[in-house]
Design a protein around this motif. Structure first.
Motif, mmCIF file in Angstrom:
data_model
loop_
_atom_site.group_PDB
_atom_site.id
_atom_site.type_symbol
_atom_site.label_atom_id
_atom_site.label_comp_id
_atom_site.label_asym_id
_atom_site.label_seq_id
_atom_site.Cartn_x
_atom_site.Cartn_y
_atom_site.Cartn_z
ATOM 1 N N GLU A 182 27.393 39.791 26.401
ATOM 2 C CA GLU A 182 26.641 39.769 25.316
ATOM 3 C C GLU A 182 27.205 40.282 24.113
ATOM 4 O O GLU A 182 28.146 41.112 24.355
ATOM 5 N N LEU A 183 26.442 40.307 23.154
ATOM 6 C CA LEU A 183 26.793 40.911 21.705
ATOM 7 C C LEU A 183 26.473 42.313 22.173
ATOM 8 O O LEU A 183 27.504 43.327 21.591
ATOM 9 N N THR A 184 25.452 42.845 22.686
ATOM 10 C CA THR A 184 25.190 44.165 22.949
ATOM 11 C C THR A 184 25.997 44.646 24.279
ATOM 12 O O THR A 184 25.380 45.102 25.124
ATOM 13 N N VAL A 185 27.218 44.695 24.342
ATOM 14 C CA VAL A 185 28.079 44.523 25.503
ATOM 15 C C VAL A 185 27.829 45.834 26.292
ATOM 16 O O VAL A 185 27.880 46.182 27.601
ATOM 17 N N TRP A 186 27.651 47.017 25.417
ATOM 18 C CA TRP A 186 27.742 48.450 26.023
ATOM 19 C C TRP A 186 26.321 48.591 26.984
ATOM 20 O O TRP A 186 26.237 49.403 27.762
ATOM 21 N N ASN A 187 25.213 48.036 26.455
ATOM 22 C CA ASN A 187 23.998 48.071 27.185
ATOM 23 C C ASN A 187 24.234 47.481 28.636
ATOM 24 O O ASN A 187 23.819 47.818 29.678
ATOM 25 N N GLN A 188 25.014 46.301 28.608
ATOM 26 C CA GLN A 188 25.282 45.675 29.788
ATOM 27 C C GLN A 188 26.154 46.784 30.787
ATOM 28 O O GLN A 188 25.991 46.984 31.815
ATOM 29 N N VAL A 189 27.274 47.194 30.164
ATOM 30 C CA VAL A 189 28.334 47.972 30.983
ATOM 31 C C VAL A 189 27.494 49.190 31.351
ATOM 32 O O VAL A 189 27.826 49.689 32.720
ATOM 33 N N LYS A 190 26.531 49.858 30.544
ATOM 34 C CA LYS A 190 25.890 50.837 31.013
ATOM 35 C C LYS A 190 25.225 50.680 32.472
ATOM 36 O O LYS A 190 24.960 51.631 33.289
ATOM 37 N N GLN A 191 24.675 49.608 32.753
ATOM 38 C CA GLN A 191 23.938 49.277 33.992
ATOM 39 C C GLN A 191 24.943 48.760 34.924
ATOM 40 O O GLN A 191 24.709 49.035 36.095
ATOM 41 N N ILE A 192 25.892 48.005 34.620
ATOM 42 C CA ILE A 192 26.784 47.436 35.632
ATOM 43 C C ILE A 192 27.982 48.605 36.049
ATOM 44 O O ILE A 192 28.277 48.569 37.005
ATOM 45 N N GLU A 193 28.489 49.258 35.077
ATOM 46 C CA GLU A 193 29.709 50.070 35.266
ATOM 47 C C GLU A 193 29.468 51.278 34.598
ATOM 48 O O GLU A 193 30.213 51.744 33.517
ATOM 49 N N PRO A 194 28.790 52.222 34.959
ATOM 50 C CA PRO A 194 28.365 53.601 34.333
ATOM 51 C C PRO A 194 29.737 54.175 33.955
ATOM 52 O O PRO A 194 29.740 55.106 33.142
ATOM 53 N N GLU A 195 30.564 54.053 34.813
ATOM 54 C CA GLU A 195 31.676 55.176 34.789
ATOM 55 C C GLU A 195 32.589 54.697 33.708
ATOM 56 O O GLU A 195 33.218 55.474 32.935
ATOM 57 N N ILE A 196 32.566 53.259 33.224
ATOM 58 C CA ILE A 196 33.398 52.901 32.108
ATOM 59 C C ILE A 196 32.493 53.424 30.661
ATOM 60 O O ILE A 196 33.239 53.814 29.791
ATOM 61 N N PHE A 197 31.157 53.273 30.890
ATOM 62 C CA PHE A 197 30.503 53.741 29.823
ATOM 63 C C PHE A 197 30.337 55.184 29.354
ATOM 64 O O PHE A 197 30.426 55.606 28.310
ATOM 65 N N LYS A 198 30.544 55.892 30.557
ATOM 66 C CA LYS A 198 30.754 57.346 30.459
ATOM 67 C C LYS A 198 32.152 57.429 29.815
ATOM 68 O O LYS A 198 32.169 58.553 28.800
ATOM 69 N N LEU A 199 33.143 56.819 30.149
ATOM 70 C CA LEU A 199 34.442 57.022 29.486
ATOM 71 C C LEU A 199 34.380 56.817 27.904
ATOM 72 O O LEU A 199 35.014 57.657 26.930
ATOM 73 N N TYR A 200 33.779 55.689 27.706
ATOM 74 C CA TYR A 200 33.592 55.490 26.115
ATOM 75 C C TYR A 200 32.736 56.401 25.300
ATOM 76 O O TYR A 200 32.957 56.855 24.485
#
Length: 291
Positions: A172-190
Motif C-alpha cells: 500500500e501507500l503506507t508500506v512501512w505500516n505493513q512492513v512493521k506488522q509482517i516483517e519487523p526485522e526489516i522495519f527495525k533496520l529501516y
C-alpha cells in the motif's frame, strides 16, 4: 456531490466499451491518494486512442479529476506495481457502474493475489532491490555516503515491499505500516538507518552487514520467475532474454540482476564461438544443482 458529477460519466457509462467506473474521495489524512483532488472518477475501458486520458473539473469550490484508463494499461500497472495508487483506488472506490461485475471480479482477484502474478511481482521487486543495494554499496566503498544512504533507503523499501508481496498482500501507500506488522526485522533496520545517532558512515556499515543475509536468504524466491522462464531453453543470448515478453518488464535492472545470479551460482555463462578468433558470444543458462 454525486448528482453534480453524474453528467461527467453518465454518457460514457452507456457506451459498450466502458467496463466500470469508480469514485474515490479525498481522505484528509492522505490527501495525496487523490493527488489533492476532492474526487477522482476512475473509468476502465476496453480500448481507446491513448492508454490514459485525464480531465480536470471544478465545482462548488472543489476539484475533480476523471481518469479514463485502458484495460491493458490497468493490468500492466497491477503487474508491475508502477502506479501504487491504483490498488488503493480499486479497493477504496465506490462502484458507480459495473458491466458484468467487472470491478467486483477485479477486486476479488486483487484480494486473492494469484500465485503466478505474485511470482512475477516478486521477481521485478527483487531485481530493483539488487540494483539499489549494489549501487549503494559501490557508492559507500568509494566514500560517497549521502548517495549510498539514498540508495540503501530505496533498497530497504524494495525489501519491505518484497516481504509484503511474499506474504500474499499488495504493498500500500503506507508500506512501512505493513512492513512493521509482517516483517519487523526489516522495519527495525529501516528505523536504525533513519533514527540512529551514529555517523552516517557507521550506520551504513552496520546496515550493509545486517541486510546482506536478508537479501541473500530471499534470492531463491526472488529469482524464481526469471529462472523458471530460462529453464525453458538450454541457453540464451542476452537479446533473447531481454526480448522475452515476460522478462522485458525487468528493463534496466535485468543486466545487474543476471550478474548477481551468476555470482550466487543460480546462472552460469556459456561461451559460443563467433567468426572472430578468440572472441565468443556470452550466453546464459540455469546452473544445474549438484545432488
Amino acid at each position: 456531490m454525486e448528482d453534480i458529477l453524474r453528467p461527467i460519466y453518465q454518457e460514457r457509462a452507456s457506451q459498450s466499451d466502458t467496463l466500470g467506473i469508480l469514485k474515490i474521495e479525498k481522505k484528509h489524512k492522505i490527501a495525496t491518494l487523490t493527488d489533492t483532488f476532492d474526487v477522482i472518477l476512475l473509468m476502465v475501458v476496453k480500448e481507446q486512442g491513448n492508454p490514459v486520458f485525464i480531465k480536470h473539473y471544478q465545482y462548488e469550490g472543489k476539484k475533480a479529476a476523471l481518469h479514463i484508463v485502458e484495460e491493458r494499461q490497468l493490468q500492466e500497472w497491477l503487474l508491475l506495481g508502477s502506479n501504487r495508487k491504483i490498488v488503493e483506488w480499486l479497493y477504496e472506490g465506490k462502484i458507480l457502474f459495473d458491466r458484468n461485475e467487472y470491478m467486483e471480479k477485479l477486486r476479488t482477484e486483487l484480494q486473492d493475489f494469484p500465485f503466478y502474478g505474485r511470482k512475477i511481482k516478486i521477481g521485478l521487486e527483487f531485481a530493483k532491490l539488487i540494483r539499489r543495494y549494489l549501487d549503494g554499496k559501490d557508492f559507500f566503498e568509494n566514500g560517497h555516503y549521502l548517495d549510498a544512504y539514498n540508495h540503501i533507503v530505496h533498497s530497504l523499501h524494495h525489501l519491505g515491499r518484497l516481504a509484503i508481496i511474499e506474504d500474499g498482500f499488495h504493498p500500500e501507500l503506507t508500506v512501512w505500516n505493513q512492513v512493521k506488522q509482517i516483517e519487523p526485522e526489516i522495519f527495525k533496520l529501516y528505523e536504525e538507518l533513519v533514527k540512529s545517532e551514529e555517523s552516517i558512515e557507521k550506520r551504513l556499515e552496520l546496515l550493509f552487514l545486517a541486510s546482506e543475509f536478508l537479501i541473500y536468504s530471499r534470492s531463491s524466491v526472488g529469482a524464481a520467475h526469471l529462472l523458471e522462464v530460462l529453464e525453458n531453453h538450454p541457453q540464451w543470448s542476452i537479446e533473447e532474454i531481454s526480448s522475452h515478453p515476460e522478462i522485458v518488464h525487468y528493463g534496466v535492472d535485468l543486466g545487474i540482476f543476471l550478474e548477481y545470479l551468476i555470482e550466487k551460482d543460480f546462472i552460469e555463462t556459456v561461451d559460443v564461438e563467433t567468426k572472430g578468433q578468440g572472441i565468443y558470444h556470452r550466453c546464459y543458462q540455469v546452473k544445474q544443482k549438484k545432488n
